[in-house]
Design a protein around this motif. Structure first.
Motif, PDB file in Angstrom:
ATOM      1  N   VAL A   1      12.002  -7.361   2.217  1.00  0.00           N
ATOM      2  CA  VAL A   1      11.946  -8.807   1.477  1.00  0.00           C
ATOM      3  C   VAL A   1      11.413  -8.863   0.290  1.00  0.00           C
ATOM      4  O   VAL A   1      10.446  -8.053   0.048  1.00  0.00           O
ATOM      5  N   ALA A   2      12.409  -9.136  -0.783  1.00  0.00           N
ATOM      6  CA  ALA A   2      11.957  -8.906  -2.292  1.00  0.00           C
ATOM      7  C   ALA A   2      11.661  -7.448  -2.523  1.00  0.00           C
ATOM      8  O   ALA A   2      10.786  -7.020  -2.971  1.00  0.00           O
ATOM      9  N   GLY A   3      12.467  -6.618  -1.852  1.00  0.00           N
ATOM     10  CA  GLY A   3      12.328  -5.141  -2.005  1.00  0.00           C
ATOM     11  C   GLY A   3      11.161  -4.593  -1.273  1.00  0.00           C
ATOM     12  O   GLY A   3      11.301  -3.168  -1.139  1.00  0.00           O
ATOM     13  N   LYS A   4      10.309  -5.384  -0.538  1.00  0.00           N
ATOM     14  CA  LYS A   4       9.291  -4.530   0.190  1.00  0.00           C
ATOM     15  C   LYS A   4       9.640  -4.500   1.669  1.00  0.00           C
ATOM     16  O   LYS A   4      10.331  -5.386   1.967  1.00  0.00           O
ATOM     17  N   THR A   5       9.508  -3.657   2.173  1.00  0.00           N
ATOM     18  CA  THR A   5       9.679  -3.296   3.759  1.00  0.00           C
ATOM     19  C   THR A   5       8.817  -4.192   4.420  1.00  0.00           C
ATOM     20  O   THR A   5       7.492  -4.053   4.386  1.00  0.00           O
ATOM     21  N   VAL A   6       9.225  -5.045   5.155  1.00  0.00           N
ATOM     22  CA  VAL A   6       8.439  -5.821   5.971  1.00  0.00           C
ATOM     23  C   VAL A   6       8.620  -5.327   7.518  1.00  0.00           C
ATOM     24  O   VAL A   6       7.962  -5.862   8.433  1.00  0.00           O
TER      25      VAL A   6
ATOM     26  N   THR B   1       3.544  -4.347 -10.044  1.00  0.00           N
ATOM     27  CA  THR B   1       5.062  -3.947  -9.589  1.00  0.00           C
ATOM     28  C   THR B   1       5.232  -2.800  -8.926  1.00  0.00           C
ATOM     29  O   THR B   1       4.571  -1.609  -9.270  1.00  0.00           O
ATOM     30  N   SER B   2       6.051  -2.675  -7.715  1.00  0.00           N
ATOM     31  CA  SER B   2       6.068  -1.443  -7.050  1.00  0.00           C
ATOM     32  C   SER B   2       7.262  -0.558  -7.652  1.00  0.00           C
ATOM     33  O   SER B   2       7.946  -0.936  -8.597  1.00  0.00           O
TER      34      SER B   2
ATOM     35  N   LYS C   1      14.541  -3.092  -7.892  1.00  0.00           N
ATOM     36  CA  LYS C   1      13.737  -3.081  -8.995  1.00  0.00           C
ATOM     37  C   LYS C   1      13.186  -4.196  -9.330  1.00  0.00           C
ATOM     38  O   LYS C   1      13.994  -5.268  -9.423  1.00  0.00           O
ATOM     39  N   ASP C   2      11.797  -4.367  -9.263  1.00  0.00           N
ATOM     40  CA  ASP C   2      11.059  -5.592  -9.394  1.00  0.00           C
ATOM     41  C   ASP C   2      11.607  -6.659  -8.405  1.00  0.00           C
ATOM     42  O   ASP C   2      11.703  -8.073  -8.795  1.00  0.00           O
TER      43      ASP C   2
ATOM     44  N   ALA D   1      11.581   6.423  -9.445  1.00  0.00           N
ATOM     45  CA  ALA D   1      11.856   5.788  -8.402  1.00  0.00           C
ATOM     46  C   ALA D   1      11.723   6.567  -7.144  1.00  0.00           C
ATOM     47  O   ALA D   1      12.062   7.878  -7.347  1.00  0.00           O
ATOM     48  N   GLU D   2      11.797   5.803  -6.051  1.00  0.00           N
ATOM     49  CA  GLU D   2      11.717   6.437  -4.900  1.00  0.00           C
ATOM     50  C   GLU D   2      12.951   6.402  -4.379  1.00  0.00           C
ATOM     51  O   GLU D   2      14.205   5.719  -4.940  1.00  0.00           O
TER      52      GLU D   2
END
Length: 429
Positions: free
Chosen positions: A420-425, A2-3, A29-30, A47-48
């Motif tokens: 997308v789902a918390g991830k930078t795309v 998990t990030s 988160k998650d 956390a960032e």
């Protein structure tokens, strides 16, 4: 793995459901929205933190109508390239149309595309399935099996089902499975060989016209069939005031009826064709300025439910032809948000209403997650500056094709990051 949690601080949060814009922060988160609000100022341990510096943070766009090429037309677009273009435009969910080769009319093809998207796409990609086999308007597909395989709606793309009995049967079966029918409303016989909106301007250009009645006759028929069946129905792209009145009557009767229009029909009118510019050749065609303004007003008051990109890449050979012979369609997915912001800057509507039509409402109609700034929702988000000016150069587009009507257009509003789902795309350099 998990990030790390991410706190996006000092942002302008746009909530399309509450209809609000407010300064605050949001915690991811998650892959989900864990918390948000004006009093969220401190990041949890580990956390960032991303300082948004006042930029707007909103739900990522949900584009309910885009051509992504696979299978059979990968030279025009692919799921990979189309998803990259979507991410650059702040679109986090895309529904691809079934006008492929072969058409998406079999559960095995739906399954293939879902797996293909999982392997190659950077945004969420879902598929619409065909209403009729081979998109021929004659024999129904297996709606129940296609829905079970993962199809989120049913459409024959830019083809109209002229046979009322076939369409009635499709609506009846769709009702039994709770499926959404999305229909292109344009009588092909009445449209004939027309290539643009009927009227004085078409006559001056010496081009055949496609009358408004080609759209309204089919839409009126469909509304009556929806009344017979009670099936969920969506008119894909409506383009004129008469169609808006039909939609209003259907909604006033309490029918499960919704409608959309394309960002290009909200942005341009027939005079933009100018000296036979084929990038403005669309199906349905661009209408008059009065009709465009009527669409903007209907969007503001909620009569039009959703806005789609109607992303339709065409290769050079299809567009570098005389106007009457060129292929229909234009790009739309990467410029969808910036073009929509023109309506905001012109005072037609506010940001929450724009995002309701481009994110929340399409997610609701399709039964998909997202489109909301709420705890527990997927962190599918777009961070953008609605005021930053820029000029579009088609060479920089992520799409494989370059047939954009916005080439060299001055736009206001730039996407800086898409999640997308918390991830930078996507991140603007």
């Amino acid at each position: 793995m998990t990030s790390r949690p991410l706190l996006i601080a000092n942002a302008t949060l746009v909530d399309p459901v509450a209809g609000s814009e407010a300064r605050g922060s949001l915690l991811i988160k998650d892959g989900l929205i864990a918390d948000l609000g004006p009093n969220l100022n401190t990041a949890p341990d580990g956390a960032e933190t991303l300082d948004a510096r006042g930029k707007v943070l909103a739900p990522g766009l949900v584009d309910a109508r885009a051509f992504l090429g696979e299978p059979g037309s990968e030279h025009r677009e692919s799921i990979a390239s189309g998803s990259q273009a979507a991410a650059a435009g702040g679109v986090t969910t895309v529904v691809c149309t079934p006008e492929t080769n072969p058409a998406i009319d079999d559960p095995a093809i739906v399954d293939y595309l879902i797996r293909r998207a999982r392997d190659t796409a950077v945004v969420n990609v879902h598929t619409a399935a065909a209403i009729t086999k081979g998109l021929r308007g004659e024999e129904m597909t297996e709606i129940g099996l296609l829905k079970q395989a993962g199809a989120v709606c049913f459409t024959d793309g830019a083809k109209t089902i002229s046979n009322a009995r076939v369409f009635l049967r499709a609506l009846t079966y769709a009702r039994d499975y709770g499926a959404l029918i999305v229909h292109h409303t344009e009588d092909p016989n009445l449209a004939g060989n027309g290539v643009m909106n009927s009227g004085e301007y078409a006559s001056r250009l010496g081009l055949g016209g496609r009358p408004i009645e080609a759209e309204t006759i089919v839409l009126e028929r469909d509304a009556r069939l929806v009344r017979m069946t009670g099936s969920r129905y969506h008119a894909a792209i409506i383009t004129n005031r008469d169609s808006l009145e039909i939609a209003r009557r259907a909604k006033d009767q309490g029918l499960p009826f919704s409608c959309g229009t394309s960002i290009n029909h909200l942005s341009f009118n027939e005079t933009d064709i100018g000296d036979y510019r084929t990038y403005f050749k669309l199906a349905p065609p661009l209408r008059s300025e009065e009709e465009r303004l009527a669409l903007a007003e209907a969007l503001a008051d909620g009569l039009i439910d959703i806005v789609v990109s109607d992303h339709n890449p065409q290769d050079v050979e299809q567009k570098r032809q005389p106007f009457a012979e060129a292929g229909d369609g234009a790009l739309g997915i990467e410029t969808m948000l910036s073009a929509g912001l023109r309506l905001v800057h012109a005072g037609h509507l506010g940001l929450p209403k724009l995002f309701r039509a481009m994110s929340t409402r399409p997610a609701e109609l399709l039964g998909l997650p997202g489109g909301r700034l709420e705890k527990g929702q997927p962190a599918d988000l777009v961070l953008f500056d609605p005021d930053e000016p820029w000029v579009l150069d088609k060479k920089t587009l992520r799409s494989k094709s370059k047939n954009t009507p916005f080439d060299e257009a001055r736009l206001q509003g730039r996407v800086f990051r898409t999640f997308v789902a918390g991830k930078t795309v996507y991140e603007y350099a």
